[in-house]
Write an enzyme that holds these catalytic residues in place. Structure first.
Site, PDB file in Angstrom:
ATOM      1  CE  LYS A 181      42.323  37.731  41.956  1.00 35.79           C
ATOM      2  NZ  LYS A 181      43.168  37.550  40.768  1.00 35.79           N
ATOM      3  CD  GLU A 182      44.836  39.749  45.788  1.00 33.93           C
ATOM      4  OE1 GLU A 182      43.837  39.288  45.180  1.00 33.93           O
ATOM      5  OE2 GLU A 182      45.844  40.194  45.201  1.00 33.93           O
ATOM      6  CG  ASP A 240      48.921  43.808  43.592  1.00 32.51           C
ATOM      7  OD1 ASP A 240      49.866  44.541  43.887  1.00 32.51           O
ATOM      8  OD2 ASP A 240      48.980  42.913  42.730  1.00 32.51           O
ATOM      9  NE  ARG A 274      51.497  42.821  35.777  1.00 34.39           N
ATOM     10  CZ  ARG A 274      51.869  42.209  36.897  1.00 34.39           C
ATOM     11  NH1 ARG A 274      52.995  41.589  36.990  1.00 34.39           N
ATOM     12  NH2 ARG A 274      51.076  42.213  37.929  1.00 34.39           N
ATOM     13  CD  GLN A 305      46.197  35.567  41.200  1.00 32.10           C
ATOM     14  OE1 GLN A 305      44.982  35.357  41.223  1.00 32.10           O
ATOM     15  NE2 GLN A 305      46.714  36.652  40.656  1.00 32.10           N
TER      16      GLN A 305
HETATM   17  C1  GLC Z   1      49.324  38.943  42.282  1.00 34.94           C
HETATM   18  C2  GLC Z   1      50.421  39.893  41.864  1.00 34.94           C
HETATM   19  C3  GLC Z   1      51.455  40.051  42.942  1.00 34.94           C
HETATM   20  C4  GLC Z   1      50.801  40.387  44.256  1.00 34.94           C
HETATM   21  C5  GLC Z   1      49.741  39.374  44.614  1.00 34.94           C
HETATM   22  C6  GLC Z   1      48.982  39.716  45.875  1.00 34.94           C
HETATM   23  O1  GLC Z   1      49.800  37.649  42.344  1.00 34.94           O
HETATM   24  O2  GLC Z   1      51.052  39.450  40.675  1.00 34.94           O
HETATM   25  O3  GLC Z   1      52.364  41.055  42.595  1.00 34.94           O
HETATM   26  O4  GLC Z   1      51.784  40.457  45.240  1.00 34.94           O
HETATM   27  O5  GLC Z   1      48.816  39.288  43.558  1.00 34.94           O
HETATM   28  O6  GLC Z   1      48.170  40.818  45.732  1.00 34.94           O
END
Ligand code: GLC
Length: 818
Positions: free
Chosen positions: A648-649, A505, A366, A702
């Protein structure tokens, strides 16, 4: 189980068991020459870019212990036994081999004890230099004389570009050579390329220019070398048992059409009690550069290592410690102090410097700055270095498109005024991104107001800055444009569109779907803009902002509020994301916390949404992003469905939003809960359960795995995460309550009620504030009075006029008069 401890006085984390659950790393260097190193000396180095300036190899994800790195082997020539200055790669049995790693501020020191021999290797990059130093000392603590061979080694890349080096072998193996030059090995790539455009720093051979690196030693004489990897390691062997070390003899083989390498053998004898020193130097540059650099480190007469490296190291440490000393706190919780005083603060600088470019997970591809990430990262360092923050803010404002949106990726060689935008095909071609994110430019608001209030630099608001594509405007008008960008892109309920993504994201709400996260960000942006307009006496602007604030408030109530929570958004086809009645993802964290941070939810509403979060999303390792995870609903809008549940998300414990949660709790005055959340996610509080968390106990990662996974509590993706800045802000501004204002500072802590007292030393606008906070009444928030240099006043505000060079400040918390 623990593998080390915090040495707060030295600002170091000390690892005394090298078999850590993951490589525990540190960063060295600057944006000109960067390096990452683990507690076992694994890692890599690069010039300017982790992707296109890579000089030594590292195999990402190759095995549980990623290799190679900056190894130094020691061989006892009396019987051929050998080991390494770091436990890896030889990995001697830990009952016989003792080691210690001290990760400090931009340096790492590894020590070993084995067979009555002690080694100490200090790794660092001197300030303003394009090379790294490994200062190696070895001491004989036994009674017999020792005959030893020491081998320092690096595995060069054959190409500056990481991908070319790793996969384009039919090409990259045939452009590199090494030469032995007495005190160093010189690697030359593209030797027959165009000298005319050659760069003495040896950086970047994309054009076919020659590119050089060197690995040398000062202070001792080289007795043999290997310039080719397989000559040193030997066939069917590995870094744990290189043939050269096993046999005690490098084979003096240069590289030609294979893997370039730098191994230098130094033969020494050590009398009982004697210590010898040598300095390995790795850098980028041609033979003349190498010679110059190496000469700098040795005494002309004795040929021994001189004092230069020692002085460089002291200067480096001084610089970092001075930065961190701009805020030092002493609370009843050492784990919190370690974060505020050293590690969280240091991590903020690392994310600020490296963005998401180079770690053991990010390989540097990146090749630029993400807009939102960078504007958020700035927030983490403002309280320690507002000058640095200002520089980066100027860059980011100049990367705002004239339509108000942010460039999704700001290239390292960004040239304001000349950049194509996501609306044009050139930009997509260059960056792979042909869209806007909805949130990017909205991050400017909290960052800019924080910068202005910390520095007192109100004139910043009128500074004229170019846009990325065309034209220029004052900071104030840049901000107005940022608001317009979102007002111009709305969905069916009149909320801002989610576009390609918002902060999340994985959430693709599109040009007509709507994001409540962005809606609250917009609300916050309008409130800040109104504050600026009022201060500038621009009444029309203030009224304009006000009308949108009122409109949004009414819409929140009408469309987004459900008893005790806000929904997450609306898709283009009318589905309400984060509604109570949904089977999946029926409560989300970010809209709740941002309703409070933005000021849209106050009083009982603010408390209610935070109670919902606490009862429905909290776990012992932090709050989930939403719950339950997606399994059925998903593509194309909710792409996080692709992640395993609880990860994660997809309903994982995403780390960055934890900072917003802590901050929101401090806004409503829940000090106990804010502190509880902080403790759940504080890496330091997991120090004794390091085998569960796995990541470095001194940095945020993260995301952490949630209860739906097989490994609740395991964290991933170390170092480069926006978590550093959000948690830092929540600590400094929220829990510790340090809230600079235009012409002064408020000190309004929100703490656990059991804290009876704590102290802070902060430099504010060049003045020293020695602050003592007392809380004998055991409240969570509320200041009864404040005493500044002996003068008592009600409330928690101190104006700049009251401040001397050094100030004694007493803040007395307690129940306020009704
Ligand atoms: C990662 C990305 C960040 C984003 C987050 C949530 O940490 O670097 O930009 O906001 O994911 O998706």
């Amino acid at each position: 189980m623990n593998y080390g401890y915090f040495d707060e006085f030295s600002k170091e984390y000390v690892i005394n068991r090298p078999d850590t659950p993951a490589p525990w790393c540190n960063y060295l260097g600057s944006v000109d020459y960067g390096a990452i190193i683990s507690n076992n000396a694994t890692g890599y180095s690069f010039v300017k870019s982790g992707a296109s300036g890579r000089i030594i190899r590292f195999r990402f994800n190759s095995s549980s212990n990623d290799q190679p790195g900056r190894y130094i082997y020691i061989r006892d020539n009396s019987d051929g036994d050998f080991w390494s200055g770091s436990w890896q790669p030889v990995c001697k049995p830990l009952d016989k081999y003792k080691s210690e790693c001290r990760h400090g501020t931009a340096y790492t020191q590894l020590s070993s004890k084995y067979r009555n021999l002690e080694t100490k290797t200090l790794y660092f990059v001197p300030l303003n230099e394009s090379h790294e130093i490994w200062q190696f000392k070895i001491k004989n603590t036994g009674n017999a004389q020792k005959s030893l061979s020491v081998y320092g080694m690096v595995e060069f890349t054959n190409h500056d570009h990481y991908e070319n080096d790793t996969v384009n072998l039919q090409y990259s193996q045939f452009i590199s050579k090494t030469y032995f030059k007495g005190d160093h090995i010189l690697q030359v790539i593209n030797e027959n390329g165009s000298e005319a455009s050659s760069d003495v720093d040896g950086h970047c051979d994309v054009m076919g220019d020659p590119s050089c690196r060197f690995f040398g030693v000062a202070g001792q004489t080289v007795s043999a070398f290997d310039g080719e990897r397989d000559a040193f390691i030997g066939n069917y062997r590995n870094y744990g048992n290189p043939i050269a070390v096993e046999t005690g003899k490098c084979s003096n083989t240069p590289a030609y059409n294979c893997n370039s390498f730098g191994a230098l053998q130094i033969d020494i004898t050590l009398k009982p009690g004697e210590e010898k020193e040598m300095l390995f130097v790795l850098g980028s540059g041609n033979e003349a550069v190498a010679k110059n650099v190496l000469e700098k480190y040795r005494d002309k007469v004795s040929n021994k290592v001189n004092a230069t490296a020692g002085k460089q190291f002291e200067a480096l440490k001084k610089l970092w410690h001075a930065r961190l000393n701009n805020l030092q706190v002493n609370t009843p919780d050492d784990n919190l102090d370690n974060m505020v005083n050293v590690w969280n603060a240091y991590q903020c600088f690392i994310t600020f410097l490296w963005s998401r470019a180079a770690s053991f997970q990010y390989c540097g591809l990146r090749n630029g700055l993400g807009y939102r990430d960078t504007v958020q990262d700035i927030q983490g360092i403002i309280h320690l270095d507002d000058r640095l923050a200002r520089e980066r803010l100027l860059l980011m404002l100049s990367a705002q498109v004239s339509n108000g949106g942010g460039l999704p990726l700001v290239k390292f060689d960004h040239k304001a005024g000349e950049v194509s935008t996501p609306d044009e095909s050139e930009y997509a071609k260059a960056t792979g991104q042909s869209y806007y994110r909805a949130d990017d430019a909205l991050w400017l608001f909290p960052t800019i107001i924080t910068y202005i209030k910390e520095s007192g630099d109100w004139s910043f608001i009128d500074e004229v800055i170019p846009y990325a594509d065309k034209g220029e405007a004052t900071v104030y008008n840049h901000l107005r444009q940022a608001i317009r960008f979102n007002l111009d892109r709305q969905g069916n309920h009149g909320f801002p569109a989610g576009l390609f993504a918002d902060w999340n994201d994985c959430l693709r709400l599109g040009p007509k779907g709507e994001s409540m996260f962005v809606a609250f960000q917009l609300y916050y942006a309008l409130a800040i803009f109104k504050e600026f307009a009022v201060k500038k006496s621009l009444n029309e602007d203030a009224a304009w902002a006000d009308s949108h604030l009122n409109r949004l408030s009414a819409q929140f109530e009408q469309f987004a509020w459900q008893q005790d929570q806000y929904v997450r958004g609306f898709t283009e086809d009318g589905y309400t994301m984060g509604a109570k009645e949904n089977a999946e993802a029926n409560i989300w964290l970010n809209p709740q916390t941002w309703s409070v941070i933005s000021g849209a939810a106050e009083g009982d509403k603010a408390k209610a949404v935070l109670n919902s979060v606490y009862s429905k999303l909290n776990t012992k390792y932090g709050a989930r992003l939403f719950y339950p995870p997606f399994k059925k609903y998903g593509m194309p809008v909710a792409r996080m469905v692709l992640f395993n549940e609880g990860t994660k998300e997809n309903a994982g414990i995403f780390s960055q939003p934890q900072g917003w949660l802590i901050l929101a709790e401090t806004i409503v005055g829940n000090g106990n809960r804010a502190y509880e959340y902080f403790t759940e996610i504080n890496p330091a509080s997991m120090n004794d359960n390091a085998e569960i968390r796995k990541l470095e106990p001194y940095v945020h990662g993260q995301a952490t795995e949630s209860i739906d996974t097989l490994n609740h509590g395991r964290s991933h993706v170390h170092w480069l995460t926006g978590t550093a800045s959000t948690v830092m802000v929540s600590l400094v501004n929220g829990i510790l309550g340090l809230q600079p204002q235009y012409e002064g500072i408020s000190i309004n802590p929100c703490i656990p009620s059991k804290w009876e007292a704590f102290s802070m030393n902060k430099i504010f606008r060049g003045k020293m504030l020695n602050i003592k906070v007392e809380n004998v009444e055991g409240v969570e928030k509320g200041v009864k009075y404040i005493v500044v240099n002996g003068k008592k006043s009600d409330g928690c505000y101190i104006s700049c006029e009251e401040l001397s060079e050094v100030n004694d400040i007493l803040v007395v918390m307690g129940k306020q008069k009704p």
